[in-house]
Design a protein around this motif. Structure first.
Motif, PDB file in Angstrom:
ATOM      1  N   ARG A  68       0.835  -1.212   0.000  1.00 14.85           N
ATOM      2  CA  ARG A  68       0.000   0.000   0.000  1.00 14.85           C
ATOM      3  C   ARG A  68       0.865   1.256   0.000  1.00 14.85           C
ATOM      4  N   MET A  73       2.335   1.873  -3.447  1.00 15.53           N
ATOM      5  CA  MET A  73       1.325   2.450  -4.341  1.00 15.53           C
ATOM      6  C   MET A  73       1.124   3.932  -4.047  1.00 15.53           C
ATOM      7  N   LYS A 110      -3.751 -10.164  -4.223  1.00 18.15           N
ATOM      8  CA  LYS A 110      -4.600  -9.128  -4.825  1.00 18.15           C
ATOM      9  C   LYS A 110      -3.904  -7.772  -4.794  1.00 18.15           C
ATOM     10  N   LEU A 111      -3.300  -7.439  -3.647  1.00 15.68           N
ATOM     11  CA  LEU A 111      -2.602  -6.158  -3.532  1.00 15.68           C
ATOM     12  C   LEU A 111      -1.415  -6.076  -4.490  1.00 15.68           C
ATOM     13  N   ARG A 133      -1.156  -7.506  -7.430  1.00 16.25           N
ATOM     14  CA  ARG A 133      -1.697  -7.241  -8.769  1.00 16.25           C
ATOM     15  C   ARG A 133      -2.164  -5.796  -8.888  1.00 16.25           C
ATOM     16  N   ASP A 134      -2.790  -5.274  -7.824  1.00 15.09           N
ATOM     17  CA  ASP A 134      -3.216  -3.869  -7.823  1.00 15.09           C
ATOM     18  C   ASP A 134      -2.010  -2.941  -7.958  1.00 15.09           C
ATOM     19  N   LYS A 136      -0.765  -2.776 -11.471  1.00 13.90           N
ATOM     20  CA  LYS A 136      -1.669  -1.948 -12.281  1.00 13.90           C
ATOM     21  C   LYS A 136      -1.445  -0.461 -12.022  1.00 13.90           C
ATOM     22  N   GLU A 137      -1.065  -0.127 -10.778  1.00 16.58           N
ATOM     23  CA  GLU A 137      -0.830   1.272 -10.413  1.00 16.58           C
ATOM     24  C   GLU A 137       0.552   1.761 -10.845  1.00 16.58           C
TER      25      GLU A 137
END
Length: 243
Positions: A173, A176, A210-211, A213-214, A217-218
């Protein structure tokens, strides 16, 4: 002329020093292992890896210990390597940070050769990331880097994490968040030689997968290196990320 992987390996080589060979009896908790040494009998060794160590802590396996020669440490031996048959596996979770830091400092990190000023253990937000790296000429923004040690292997694929990791989720997090103004990168260092690819361990921590992959993407850069592991450990080459 050296190939890129040979240049990277030569630049990042870390010697583990003199090691004593023994047999793993048991890992009695996250920080201590029992090892049988040929001349010293049963000894207790510090385990510099607090993870689950799935796929690399099987009793009866050949292991290598460093004798720190300390009279004040509770456990004078440190467990450095285990022989899993197809590869030696590096145990020490501090090694990956040293390897990645050296790759940047010496200008051999692939694609980031001009990022050579390394600041270690930098606090940002509610987290502390492994390093912040700057270009040698001082121009441009910062590159925030978090390094993860990886030893879990299934088939020819390395996986992370080997246990649920709220701390790892927090780091993703933060990477990102930092990507909004700077560059950010997550580096998985696989301390074994067999893997041909890397994947998130969704079967252990689906939230982390999941994080991850997120984060990709970011725009967070995610790379995985496998190492050559002997009594000298070095980064060798990148392996593909399979999501």
């Amino acid at each position: 002329m050296l190939r890129p992987s040979e240049t990277l390996c030569k630049a990042t080589s870390i010697s583990l020093g003199p090691l004593e060979e023994g047999v793993l009896v048991s890992r009695i908790n996250r920080f201590v292992a029992q090892v049988m040494l040929p001349k010293k009998g049963l000894v207790y060794a510090h385990c510099p890896n607090s993870g689950s160590m799935l796929s690399c802590c099987e009793p009866g396996r050949r292991v290598f210990l460093k004798n720190n020669g300390s009279l004040v440490r509770k456990y004078p031996f440190t467990w450095e390597l285990i022989d899993m048959g197809s590869s030696l596996v590096g145990i020490d979770t501090n090694i990956p940070n040293r390897l990645v830091s050296e790759a940047f400092r010496l200008g051999v990190f692939p694609g980031y050769e001009d990022f050579r000023i390394v600041r270690r253990e930098v606090k940002t937000g509610d987290s502390r990331l492994d390093m912040c790296v700057l270009r040698e000429d001082g121009k441009g923004g910062r590159l925030w880097v978090e390094v993860k040690n990886c030893t879990l292997l299934l088939g020819k694929t390395a996986f992370f994490p080997d246990a649920k990791t709220l701390r790892g989720q927090r780091h993703l997090r933060e990477l990102m968040r930092l990507k909004k103004n700077d560059e950010s990168m997550l580096v998985f260092v696989i301390q074994r030689q067999e893997p041909e690819a890397f994947s998130p361990a969704d079967f252990i921590d689906p939230d982390y997968g999941k994080l991850l992959r997120d984060a990709i993407k970011e725009g967070v850069k995610v790379v995985a290196f496998k190492c050559k592991v002997k009594k000298i450990v070095c980064l060798h080459h990148m392996v593909p990320i399979r999501l």
